[in-house]
Design a protein around this motif. Structure first.
Motif, PDB file in Angstrom:
ATOM      1  N   ASP A   1      58.553  64.640  55.861  1.00  0.00           N
ATOM      2  CA  ASP A   1      59.218  64.596  54.568  1.00  0.00           C
ATOM      3  C   ASP A   1      58.247  63.955  53.591  1.00  0.00           C
ATOM      4  N   SER A   2      58.717  63.733  52.401  1.00  0.00           N
ATOM      5  CA  SER A   2      57.884  63.027  51.425  1.00  0.00           C
ATOM      6  C   SER A   2      57.661  61.602  51.902  1.00  0.00           C
ATOM      7  N   ALA A   3      57.084  60.802  51.091  1.00  0.00           N
ATOM      8  CA  ALA A   3      56.779  59.417  51.445  1.00  0.00           C
ATOM      9  C   ALA A   3      58.023  58.726  51.985  1.00  0.00           C
ATOM     10  N   PRO A   4      57.830  57.715  52.834  1.00  0.00           N
ATOM     11  CA  PRO A   4      58.990  57.011  53.379  1.00  0.00           C
ATOM     12  C   PRO A   4      59.830  56.391  52.268  1.00  0.00           C
ATOM     13  N   THR A   5      61.112  56.253  52.550  1.00  0.00           N
ATOM     14  CA  THR A   5      61.979  55.635  51.555  1.00  0.00           C
ATOM     15  C   THR A   5      61.505  54.220  51.282  1.00  0.00           C
ATOM     16  N   GLU A   6      61.864  53.703  50.141  1.00  0.00           N
ATOM     17  CA  GLU A   6      61.442  52.354  49.771  1.00  0.00           C
ATOM     18  C   GLU A   6      61.962  51.337  50.784  1.00  0.00           C
ATOM     19  N   ASP A   7      63.198  51.527  51.246  1.00  0.00           N
ATOM     20  CA  ASP A   7      63.795  50.622  52.216  1.00  0.00           C
ATOM     21  C   ASP A   7      63.015  50.649  53.534  1.00  0.00           C
ATOM     22  N   ALA A   8      62.692  51.849  54.008  1.00  0.00           N
ATOM     23  CA  ALA A   8      61.937  51.979  55.260  1.00  0.00           C
ATOM     24  C   ALA A   8      60.539  51.396  55.104  1.00  0.00           C
ATOM     25  N   ALA A   9      59.918  51.640  53.986  1.00  0.00           N
ATOM     26  CA  ALA A   9      58.567  51.112  53.750  1.00  0.00           C
ATOM     27  C   ALA A   9      58.588  49.588  53.713  1.00  0.00           C
ATOM     28  N   GLN A  10      59.625  49.009  53.108  1.00  0.00           N
ATOM     29  CA  GLN A  10      59.731  47.553  53.036  1.00  0.00           C
ATOM     30  C   GLN A  10      59.965  46.974  54.428  1.00  0.00           C
ATOM     31  N   LYS A  11      60.833  47.605  55.221  1.00  0.00           N
ATOM     32  CA  LYS A  11      61.081  47.137  56.587  1.00  0.00           C
ATOM     33  C   LYS A  11      59.807  47.216  57.417  1.00  0.00           C
ATOM     34  N   LEU A  12      59.055  48.276  57.245  1.00  0.00           N
ATOM     35  CA  LEU A  12      57.807  48.432  57.980  1.00  0.00           C
ATOM     36  C   LEU A  12      56.808  47.348  57.584  1.00  0.00           C
ATOM     37  N   MET A  13      56.726  47.029  56.309  1.00  0.00           N
ATOM     38  CA  MET A  13      55.819  45.987  55.840  1.00  0.00           C
ATOM     39  C   MET A  13      56.214  44.625  56.436  1.00  0.00           C
ATOM     40  N   ILE A  14      57.512  44.328  56.459  1.00  0.00           N
ATOM     41  CA  ILE A  14      57.990  43.072  57.030  1.00  0.00           C
ATOM     42  C   ILE A  14      57.707  43.031  58.531  1.00  0.00           C
ATOM     43  N   PHE A  15      57.944  44.152  59.215  1.00  0.00           N
ATOM     44  CA  PHE A  15      57.674  44.228  60.651  1.00  0.00           C
ATOM     45  C   PHE A  15      56.197  43.982  60.936  1.00  0.00           C
ATOM     46  N   LYS A  16      55.313  44.566  60.143  1.00  0.00           N
ATOM     47  CA  LYS A  16      53.873  44.365  60.334  1.00  0.00           C
ATOM     48  C   LYS A  16      53.499  42.904  60.108  1.00  0.00           C
ATOM     49  N   ARG A  17      54.103  42.278  59.087  1.00  0.00           N
ATOM     50  CA  ARG A  17      53.808  40.867  58.797  1.00  0.00           C
ATOM     51  C   ARG A  17      54.250  39.982  59.966  1.00  0.00           C
ATOM     52  N   ILE A  18      55.446  40.231  60.492  1.00  0.00           N
ATOM     53  CA  ILE A  18      55.943  39.446  61.625  1.00  0.00           C
ATOM     54  C   ILE A  18      55.048  39.647  62.843  1.00  0.00           C
ATOM     55  N   THR A  19      54.666  40.889  63.110  1.00  0.00           N
ATOM     56  CA  THR A  19      53.812  41.182  64.250  1.00  0.00           C
ATOM     57  C   THR A  19      52.462  40.484  64.110  1.00  0.00           C
ATOM     58  N   ASN A  20      51.876  40.528  62.927  1.00  0.00           N
ATOM     59  CA  ASN A  20      50.597  39.846  62.700  1.00  0.00           C
ATOM     60  C   ASN A  20      50.724  38.343  62.901  1.00  0.00           C
TER      61      ASN A  20
END
Length: 85
Positions: free
Chosen positions: A35-54
């Motif tokens: 689909d087009s770019a990920p939804t803003e909500d999904a992109a934000q969750k992914l960013m938070i998940f990456k921060r927690i993982t790091n």
């Protein structure tokens, strides 16, 4: 049975945007249509998940506490017990 879901890719696995009625270990077939770019909500969750993982990775690299730490801590606890604090 066919079910269509939206999911985002976190770099390792596909994460469904909504809860699914699928049991752990159940085998499914995925048909991928970008689909087009990920939804803003999904992109934000992914960013938070990456921060927690790091942050967790950084914590794993920390030097463990020395054996003396437990001794010092137990002495402080006893001090509080003796003084009634």
């Amino acid at each position: 049975m066919t079910t269509t879901i939206q999911a985002y890719y976190n770099g390792t696995a596909f994460v469904p945007a909504k809860l699914l009625d699928i049991q752990k270990g159940e085998v499914v077939t995925l048909s991928i249509s970008q689909d087009s770019a990920p939804t803003e909500d999904a992109a934000q969750k992914l960013m938070i998940f990456k921060r927690i993982t790091n942050n967790l990775c950084k914590l794993n690299d920390a030097t463990p506490l020395s054996p003396e730490f437990d001794t010092i801590l137990s002495q402080r606890v006893r001090l509080k017990e003796m003084t009634g604090l």
